[in-house]
Design an enzyme around this catalytic site. Structure first.
Site, PDB file in Angstrom:
ATOM      1  N   GLU A 174      17.508  11.697 -31.257  1.00  0.00           N
ATOM      2  CA  GLU A 174      18.449  10.900 -32.085  1.00  0.00           C
ATOM      3  C   GLU A 174      17.792  10.902 -33.563  1.00  0.00           C
ATOM      4  OE1 GLU A 174      20.339   7.313 -30.622  1.00  0.00           O
ATOM      5  OE2 GLU A 174      20.352   8.171 -28.508  1.00  0.00           O
TER       6      GLU A 174
ATOM      7  N   MET B 146      27.678  11.802 -28.014  1.00  0.00           N
ATOM      8  CA  MET B 146      27.667  10.313 -27.648  1.00  0.00           C
ATOM      9  C   MET B 146      28.742   9.858 -28.222  1.00  0.00           C
ATOM     10  SD  MET B 146      23.521   9.310 -27.689  1.00  0.00           S
ATOM     11  CE  MET B 146      23.233  10.679 -28.920  1.00  0.00           C
ATOM     12  N   THR B 147      30.098   9.715 -27.954  1.00  0.00           N
ATOM     13  CA  THR B 147      31.290   9.499 -28.562  1.00  0.00           C
ATOM     14  C   THR B 147      31.515   8.075 -28.513  1.00  0.00           C
ATOM     15  OG1 THR B 147      32.462  10.306 -26.585  1.00  0.00           O
ATOM     16  CG2 THR B 147      32.303  11.885 -28.659  1.00  0.00           C
ATOM     17  N   TYR B 148      30.385   7.310 -28.988  1.00  0.00           N
ATOM     18  CA  TYR B 148      30.696   5.677 -29.221  1.00  0.00           C
ATOM     19  C   TYR B 148      29.796   5.279 -30.283  1.00  0.00           C
ATOM     20  CZ  TYR B 148      27.186   7.051 -25.738  1.00  0.00           C
ATOM     21  OH  TYR B 148      26.150   7.430 -24.905  1.00  0.00           O
ATOM     22  N   ASP B 149      29.650   3.899 -30.388  1.00  0.00           N
ATOM     23  CA  ASP B 149      28.933   3.376 -31.559  1.00  0.00           C
ATOM     24  C   ASP B 149      29.153   4.004 -32.985  1.00  0.00           C
ATOM     25  OD1 ASP B 149      27.478   2.217 -29.878  1.00  0.00           O
ATOM     26  OD2 ASP B 149      25.804   3.409 -29.761  1.00  0.00           O
TER      27      ASP B 149
ATOM     28  N   ASP C 249       0.541  -1.250  -0.099  1.00  0.00           N
ATOM     29  CA  ASP C 249      -0.010  -0.023  -0.050  1.00  0.00           C
ATOM     30  C   ASP C 249       0.850   1.210  -0.061  1.00  0.00           C
ATOM     31  OD1 ASP C 249       0.913  -0.416   2.713  1.00  0.00           O
ATOM     32  OD2 ASP C 249      -0.828   0.078   3.655  1.00  0.00           O
TER      33      ASP C 249
ATOM     34  N   TRP D 102      27.297   5.339 -21.096  1.00  0.00           N
ATOM     35  CA  TRP D 102      26.272   4.102 -21.193  1.00  0.00           C
ATOM     36  C   TRP D 102      26.998   2.908 -21.013  1.00  0.00           C
ATOM     37  CZ3 TRP D 102      21.166   4.666 -21.959  1.00  0.00           C
ATOM     38  CH2 TRP D 102      20.317   3.340 -22.365  1.00  0.00           C
TER      39      TRP D 102
END
Length: 516
Positions: A290, A356-359, A220, A496
């Site tokens: 994005e 986003m300095t990856y991928d 509750d 991330w």
């Protein structure tokens, strides 16, 4: 963030209540064994106390028992590293069996959280001796509010297959190292902010074993789920700020409609983030669009001013005291995604930007060539010019974004291919390497054991294991990236995401240590 739904309690803990105030420390103990109560945190409705037993004698102390009373208006709600019992306002704390003896000159600390503002204990005894003594100055420093930011994403869906919960942020020691948590993600469907996963967010009931403070949820109580756990985490770590992130790779489509009526979007976001059930949990809002005026999962043609207009509306609605941040593209190529949007025009209304300095590279190009997904710099043979961290940072700075409002992005995972025969980057492949949750992607905590790094290129690491080729960051390469961030005058780093790290927080430790 190109992806699919996809105890260190004391570190920096002694915090002054007001600027230049001295944290309250109360020392007790007649003779040579002393007990010191230090107010580690005080947030008005509650407080955290560190208790230190010090053996100042020349003999080993094999056990200790502390008895004390707490003044009216404060009680102990939870304790750690000592067995604590109570009768009314009288408390008894005894050494846990695992704690061992205290050698001459040694100290041992335990702690508790209390309700109400901190009040010094009364009538204290240690091992039956009447207490007395003076004060002991604190030995730790308060967090530096102007220091480098360490920002980590917590993915709401991690509570399912990954079995990663808010408690893990505390037990890994990460909470003491973080300055901010980004809770990902809220949805943007229909150009409005909305709940992403109500069960994970505020409905899931936590057992005592899985709860941050060891207290189980009840059927509750008004708020459960990760939101309530984040509230508990902030009570243990009052320096922590939590920001609710909206969008992401999967849920950015609604930003196109939001851009048509930024004020209505901002109103919906404010009403959701500031919902009375969890308004104390969140310190602001993050936009992970994005990509504005470019293509991600879907394409947006709102124009170069759309992002700036949305951010302006959010700042107007949330006010100057809230955090408003954004994760953005790190495409530093000429005519690329950074060039498609006026990010510099929005920076005045943002606390910081997170490119986003990856991928940059991965098995979404199934045949390769193999390349590190998060290169810090360019290198001979890089598949695409401008696809590296430094290119993104330099482009944003050249457009007028202040360096101290830019955070460097780190991935706590690797990207990999299979069917690879060449160890060095640039080899061909036949597809994505197997991953625990998604082909071509694997957590650092797995890769460090299954495919240890064998080489480095452009400031990041890679490895070939059998026919699989992976690239990812290690504590060593992160240290190099933090040196870069410091040299560039950046505001800190973000990553991330939390569940990819080891159970003792190797990577976040490297970020925190590297930033200094």
């Amino acid at each position: 963030m190109k992806r699919s739904l996809r105890r260190a309690l004391w570190a920096g803990a002694v915090v002054a209540v007001t600027v230049a105030a001295v944290p309250v420390t109360t020392a007790f103990g007649a003779g040579t064994v002393t007990t010191t109560f230090t107010k580690a945190q005080d947030w008005g409705t509650g407080h955290e106390t560190k208790v230190t037993v010090t053996n100042g004698s020349s003999a080993t102390v094999t056990t200790w028992r502390i008895e004390f009373d707490l003044p009216s208006g404060t009680t102990i709600s939870s304790a750690w590293d000592a067995d604590v019992t109570s009768s009314g306002n009288h408390y008894v704390a005894v050494k846990k069996s695992w704690a061992g003896s205290l050698a001459p000159g040694a100290s041992f600390s335990w702690g508790y959280n209390g309700t109400g503002a901190y009040k010094a204990p009364l009538n204290c005894t240690i091992n039956g001796a009447a207490c007395g003594g003076g004060t002991t100055p604190p030995t730790t420093n308060p967090p530096n509010p102007g220091g480098k930011k360490v920002v980590g994403y917590f993915a709401e869906w991690g509570v399912y297959a990954r079995n990663y919960h808010v408690k893990n942020i505390q037990t890994s020691g990460s909470a003491a190292k973080l300055t901010h948590i980004l809770y990902a993600f809220g949805n943007t469907t229909g150009g409005r902010c909305s709940i992403g996963d109500s069960y994970a967010d505020y409905e899931k009931a936590y057992t005592a074993a899985d709860s941050v403070d060891g207290v189980a949820d009840t059927w509750d109580q008004p708020l459960r789920g990760s939101f309530n756990q984040l509230r508990k985490l902030k009570q243990l770590n009052p320096h922590l700020k939590v920001i609710w992130s909206f969008g992401g790779w999967t849920w950015s489509g609604g930003f196109t409609q939001a851009a048509q009526n930024p004020a209505a979007f901002a109103e919906s976001c404010y009403n959701l983030v500031e919902d009375p059930r969890w308004a104390d949990v969140f310190d602001g809002i993050d936009v992970d669009w994005e990509y504005p005026n470019a293509c991600g999962l879907s394409c947006d043609t709102s124009g170069p001013n759309a992002f700036k207009n949305v951010i302006s509306a959010l700042r107007s609605k949330f006010g100057s005291n809230a955090l408003v941040t954004a994760a953005i593209t790190a495409d530093g190529s000429n005519g690329g995604k950074i060039d498609a949007t006026d990010y510099a025009g929005a920076i005045g209304n943002l606390n910081w930007l997170m490119p986003m300095t990856y991928d940059y590279f991965g098995a979404f190009a199934a045949q390769g060539p193999t390349a590190p997904h998060s290169p810090l710099t360019s290198y001979t043979g890089i598949p695409q010019q401008g696809f590296n961290s430094d290119a993104a940072i330099q482009k944003l700075k050249s457009k007028g974004v202040p360096a101290n409002k830019l955070l460097l992005g780190i991935g706590f995972y690797g990207r990999g291919w299979t069917g690879v025969t060449q160890a060095a980057p640039g080899g061909s492949a036949t597809g994505a390497a197997p991953g625990t949750y998604e082909a071509g992607i694997e957590d650092y905590k797995v890769l460090k054991n299954t495919c240890p790094a064998t080489g480095t290129i452009a400031g990041t690491a890679y490895a070939k294991c059998g026919s699989n080729w992976w690239s990812y960051d290690t504590p060593s390469t992160i240290n190099g990236k933090m040196t870069y961030a410091n040299n560039q005058g950046l505001g800190g780093a973000f990553f991330w995401e939390l569940s990819g790290d080891t159970s003792n927080g190797e990577l976040i430790g490297a970020i925190k240590g590297g930033l200094g």
